[in-house]
Each structure stands twice: as C-alpha cells, then as structure tokens.
Design a protein around this motif. Sequence first.
Motif: not given
Length: 202
Positions: A134-159
């Motif tokens: 689990f290196g640098y690339v994996e960390s960046l992918v995880n961070a981007f996925g976490s941001g998208i997950g944050f957005m998914v949760a926010m959008v669903i809950f806003a609805g």
Amino acid sequence: MIKNLVAIFLAAILTENYILNKFLGICPFLGVSKKLNTAVGMSIAVTFVMVISTAVTWPIYMYVLVPNHLEYLQTIVFILIIAALVQLIETILRKFMPPLYNALGIYLPLITTNCAVLGITMLVLEKGAADPTFGYVESLVNAFGSGIGFMVAMVIFAGVRERMETNDIPKFLKGLPITLIAASLVAVSFLGFQGLVDGLLG
C-alpha cells in the motif's frame, strides 16, 4: 495491480466510507446536506483537499519526518498543510465562485479541522504500515475514493432531507432526531456492499 486499485477505490466509497462507516466529518454532513447544490460544492472542495493533502503529506512523512525520527509531529504538520490548502480553496472560491462561497459559509474554513480530511492523511499511513504494497499510488486512489464516498453520502443524504421536508413527521421527531434516524438508515444500507468489495479483494 488495476484490480487492487479498483478494490481500494470502491472500498473507500462504499464499505470504508468516512462518514457512514468511520463517522468522520459528521459536522458538514449534518450542516451542509440540507440543499443538494451546497452538498455537492462542499464535497468537491473536501475531495480536492483530501487528494492534495494526501499527495503532500505522504512524502513529507516518509522522506522528512520518518528519517529524522519526527513522527510525533505528524498531526501538527498535517493540520498546517491542510489549513494552507483550505485557505487556497477559500480564496479561489471567493474570487471565482462567490455564490458557492457564500452558501458554504462557516463550513468552508471548518474543512481545516474536518476530521475526515485529517483522518485520510493519517489512516493511509496506517494502511501502508500494515501492508507494504500500500504505497503512494494506492494512498492517492484511496484519498480520491474517500472524497467520492464523502460526496455520495452528502448527495444521498441531501436528497433524503429534501424529501423529509415534504413529509408529515411527528412533532417530537422533527429537527435533529429524524435527521439522525435517517442518517443511521443510510449508513446501514451501505453494509450491503461489503460482499462486492470482499469479492474484488479476494
């Protein structure tokens, strides 16, 4: 390699969602999710900060703090970096997107102390310590996925919250009680994705 990155990305969105699974970033989740446009705007800002802060803090930790045995400064250094990035975003939004800047209000500078943003920068290091692959690339992918997950949760809950405004809710449940109940139900619904991610990782 690609399959592993996809699994990390999907896990960050669905089964390791920072809001619905780790319960980090609850303040903006409850405060900015009343309207869809502000929820999306906040999520984009948080995603950007998550990715950039991970991109900056990971090499600083690995190549500056660890070699000099300064790991104990990790939290302070990370918060300073995140604060600088949030200040940059705040300046950009104020200049180029005033409506979104005004809509986010106090929650924009609060990204600096958003535990989801600080959490992603620290937890990727824990994952790297537990798994050497689990290196640098994996960390960046995880961070981007976490941001998208944050957005998914926010959008669903806003609805969900917009729908609740038109429903007949008992007086004793109006406000925060029904909001927390709805949030818990949304969180429970994400447990169904565990098998999908386990299949990819397996």
